[in-house]
Scaffold this active site. Sequence first.
Site, PDB file in Angstrom:
ATOM      1  N   ARG B  73      -2.232  -0.355  15.722  1.00 10.03           N
ATOM      2  CA  ARG B  73      -3.687  -0.284  15.637  1.00 10.03           C
ATOM      3  C   ARG B  73      -4.167  -0.068  14.205  1.00 10.03           C
ATOM      4  O   ARG B  73      -5.057  -0.787  13.732  1.00 10.03           O
ATOM      5  CB  ARG B  73      -4.196   0.853  16.512  1.00 10.03           C
ATOM      6  CG  ARG B  73      -3.791   0.716  17.944  1.00 10.03           C
ATOM      7  CD  ARG B  73      -3.803   2.061  18.633  1.00 10.03           C
ATOM      8  NE  ARG B  73      -5.106   2.692  18.510  1.00 10.03           N
ATOM      9  CZ  ARG B  73      -5.945   2.864  19.524  1.00 10.03           C
ATOM     10  NH1 ARG B  73      -5.611   2.464  20.727  1.00 10.03           N
ATOM     11  NH2 ARG B  73      -7.092   3.436  19.344  1.00 10.03           N
ATOM     12  N   THR B  74      -3.594   0.904  13.526  1.00  9.58           N
ATOM     13  CA  THR B  74      -4.085   1.216  12.187  1.00  9.58           C
ATOM     14  C   THR B  74      -3.802   0.056  11.234  1.00  9.58           C
ATOM     15  O   THR B  74      -4.643  -0.312  10.406  1.00  9.58           O
ATOM     16  CB  THR B  74      -3.445   2.516  11.684  1.00  9.58           C
ATOM     17  OG1 THR B  74      -3.638   3.518  12.671  1.00  9.58           O
ATOM     18  CG2 THR B  74      -4.060   2.976  10.387  1.00  9.58           C
ATOM     19  N   LYS B 101      15.549   7.171   2.591  1.00  9.47           N
ATOM     20  CA  LYS B 101      15.699   8.030   1.420  1.00  9.47           C
ATOM     21  C   LYS B 101      14.539   7.833   0.457  1.00  9.47           C
ATOM     22  O   LYS B 101      14.087   6.733   0.226  1.00  9.47           O
ATOM     23  CB  LYS B 101      17.021   7.722   0.705  1.00  9.47           C
ATOM     24  CG  LYS B 101      18.223   8.220   1.470  1.00  9.47           C
ATOM     25  CD  LYS B 101      18.271   9.731   1.464  1.00  9.47           C
ATOM     26  CE  LYS B 101      19.277  10.242   2.478  1.00  9.47           C
ATOM     27  NZ  LYS B 101      19.042  11.652   2.810  1.00  9.47           N
ATOM     28  N   ARG B 123       1.375   4.251   5.200  1.00 10.47           N
ATOM     29  CA  ARG B 123       1.656   5.191   6.288  1.00 10.47           C
ATOM     30  C   ARG B 123       3.128   5.573   6.169  1.00 10.47           C
ATOM     31  O   ARG B 123       3.983   4.717   5.914  1.00 10.47           O
ATOM     32  CB  ARG B 123       1.384   4.563   7.647  1.00 10.47           C
ATOM     33  CG  ARG B 123       1.987   5.382   8.781  1.00 10.47           C
ATOM     34  CD  ARG B 123       1.549   4.907  10.134  1.00 10.47           C
ATOM     35  NE  ARG B 123       0.166   5.282  10.368  1.00 10.47           N
ATOM     36  CZ  ARG B 123      -0.361   5.409  11.584  1.00 10.47           C
ATOM     37  NH1 ARG B 123       0.369   5.201  12.651  1.00 10.47           N
ATOM     38  NH2 ARG B 123      -1.620   5.739  11.726  1.00 10.47           N
ATOM     39  N   HIS B 151      -4.739  12.193   7.849  1.00 11.33           N
ATOM     40  CA  HIS B 151      -5.060  10.814   8.213  1.00 11.33           C
ATOM     41  C   HIS B 151      -6.561  10.670   7.954  1.00 11.33           C
ATOM     42  O   HIS B 151      -7.367  10.682   8.871  1.00 11.33           O
ATOM     43  CB  HIS B 151      -4.717  10.601   9.693  1.00 11.33           C
ATOM     44  CG  HIS B 151      -4.715   9.159  10.116  1.00 11.33           C
ATOM     45  ND1 HIS B 151      -5.183   8.145   9.320  1.00 11.33           N
ATOM     46  CD2 HIS B 151      -4.310   8.567  11.266  1.00 11.33           C
ATOM     47  CE1 HIS B 151      -5.051   6.989   9.960  1.00 11.33           C
ATOM     48  NE2 HIS B 151      -4.527   7.231  11.151  1.00 11.33           N
TER      49      HIS B 151
END
Lengths: 410, 328
Positions: B73-74, B101, B123, B151
């Site tokens: 969605r985002t 890492k 994200r 967020h």
Amino acid sequence: MTNAPLAILNARLIDPVAGSETRGGILLKDGAIAATGLFDLPADARTIDARGAVVAPGLIDVGVFAIDLPAFAAGGITRAALMPDQSPPLDEVALVQRAAAAGKPDLWVHPIAAATRGLAGAELAEIGLMRSGGAVAVATGRRRIADAGTMQRLLAYAGALGLPVIAHAEDEGLAGAAVATAGETATRLGLASAPAITEALAVARDLMLAEETGARLHFRQITTARALDLIRAARKRGLAVTCGISPAHLLLSDTAVTGFRTFARLSPPLRDERDRLACLAAVADGTIDMLCSAHDPQGPEAKRLPFADAEPGMAGAETLLTLSLNLVRDGHVSLPRLLALLSTAPATLIGLDPGSLAIGAPADLVLFDPDAPWVIRAEAMAAKAGNTPFDGLPVQGKVRHTIKGGTIVL
Amino acid sequence: MSDPAARANPLGDRPHPFPHRDLVSIYGLQPWEITGLLDEAEQWVEVNRGRTKHDERLRGLTLINAFFENSTRTLLSFEIAGKRLGADVVNMAVAQSSVKKGETLIDTAMTLNAMRADVIVIRHESSGAVQLIADKVDCPVLNAGDGRHEHPTQALLDALTIRRRKGRIEGLTVAICGDVLHSRVARSNILCLTALGAEVRVVAPPTLLPPAIEAMGVTPFTDFDEGIAGADVVMMLRLQRERMAGGFVPSPREYHMLHGLTPERLARAAPDALVMHPGPMNRGIEIASSVADDLQRSAITEQVEMGVAVRMACLDVLTRGRRGIEGW
């Protein structure tokens, strides 16, 4: 290298064993202290004019994670007790012997044996053989031994051998994957956190087991008020328990991780202000027995990561004395007492003669100017890696010379 | 609740440049900066509802959506926002396992930088990872969610939704309910809504309440019925079962019984209370389908709509400096 005598003149001589401070010179000959105060200068002697700076026994740092000679020299450290968390772990006599030889002649490394094979917390390692190989203590490593039965056997066994057990105080169940102390800062940053009682829980269990077995127990770093209260109570009951702390835990609180500063990611994590103040009080009242650097340099590969993925640990050796001097300036301890916390108490813990300025004592000395101003710069550190939460901090007090066995190593 | 005087724009009603290069967190934004972004977003709501949804102001700019954590969605929302503004949009979906890492994370940041991105949306599963990248690149960075930390665009779209439905935010009582411990949405919303003058409560089982949460200016409740009593907005959070090794709640069934939003429970809130959820929903766990699908009460689809508008506003505002707009 020369065998010529070395004379340090015009110094403040502080002997933490005698608790005394005198002014004058000190003459070093054949690796030992030959004279103090006023003495006839041998014709072949080299001299250092201390210009009023302090001369004291070299620092003894219990519980370092790396043999880092430049950092120790820069910090005035002449002996270091090495944690078993090496690669491979110090769980065999040959590894202990090799570690014991690693720093000579500039530094004497005193290995601490792994309590369990591979530090896995399950089977006892060959502690007795490692003692013969030079191990001065036994440690559970970066983690505690979760199984109370194994810990009980360890304490009984090491106790019978006369070796102190150095324990890590953190309840693994409560700590889980925590990377910070529970509180406002961890919550704001969204970091997994554990309550401060995770330390007291572990201390409570190990104190009970030590009481059962009569073993000598040392907590490498104690950082919370509740754990300190447990230790005070245990001492009153006569338990042979000691504890240490790093200057970072005395000078910083958990707010230092704000901005996800991985240099402030330590183990145990930085605590809240109330605990920090309790630790300062515990240094002043003698509950905390010694100061240690917890020297654990981590390179950029381990620190330039998101906070939770970064390795805990700091490069502490070369700032140990400098930062500790704040305790004197703030009136928590006297200078001779501070030097006892940095040399006499650690020496006693690991069974060495307490460092003193007596005639005939080893010529392991630090010469430092307690007032010299400088700024801690991570990129300018002598350590293998310059990760320090004190980067950029203006400080007072600098080591000018470190002398090991009569030889100047800094 | 913050002081209304402190929330006033020192420039009065005049708009003023957004003085931040990045949007990594709500923390650090002044109330008038937040309302400024919401006002900017309003115009895009109208554009998005019209027939022509295109604007060319980001033409020639490259937007990279670097998603180190799965999200549909985002990612879609940012992609649509970027395309509607005319940017060249590149989606970089990095499988979580291949970039584990941080050294790779910094390498990735430097790679993105070398490719001359004009704005980067990130994200990541780790709190603080977005800040780490933002410090390494030369262009604006937008946080699309980092670990449990923040967020920010979600909080802005929630605030916009509330403001449009209720006409205001100041003085409203907002209950944020559910898995607050693991929620970056909750943290950003707490900061945003308290800054705008709402009274915020957090409602969760004790195992899912973060320590010292009251220090963020909210009132915590462990009893759901008490927590939502009289609330003007009931904001539900997704139960993050994937982060719950160790058993934070005994079972989804019990969670629904004690902390799920049902029509009966919603009756305890204000009669016209708004129901919100950042999605995706666990229907039948934190929210009953009948509540989620009640168009009178639920603003859940509207939140998605506001998401595109808010992201268009943020992309526009953050790139104004690069576009040579005077004063930015």
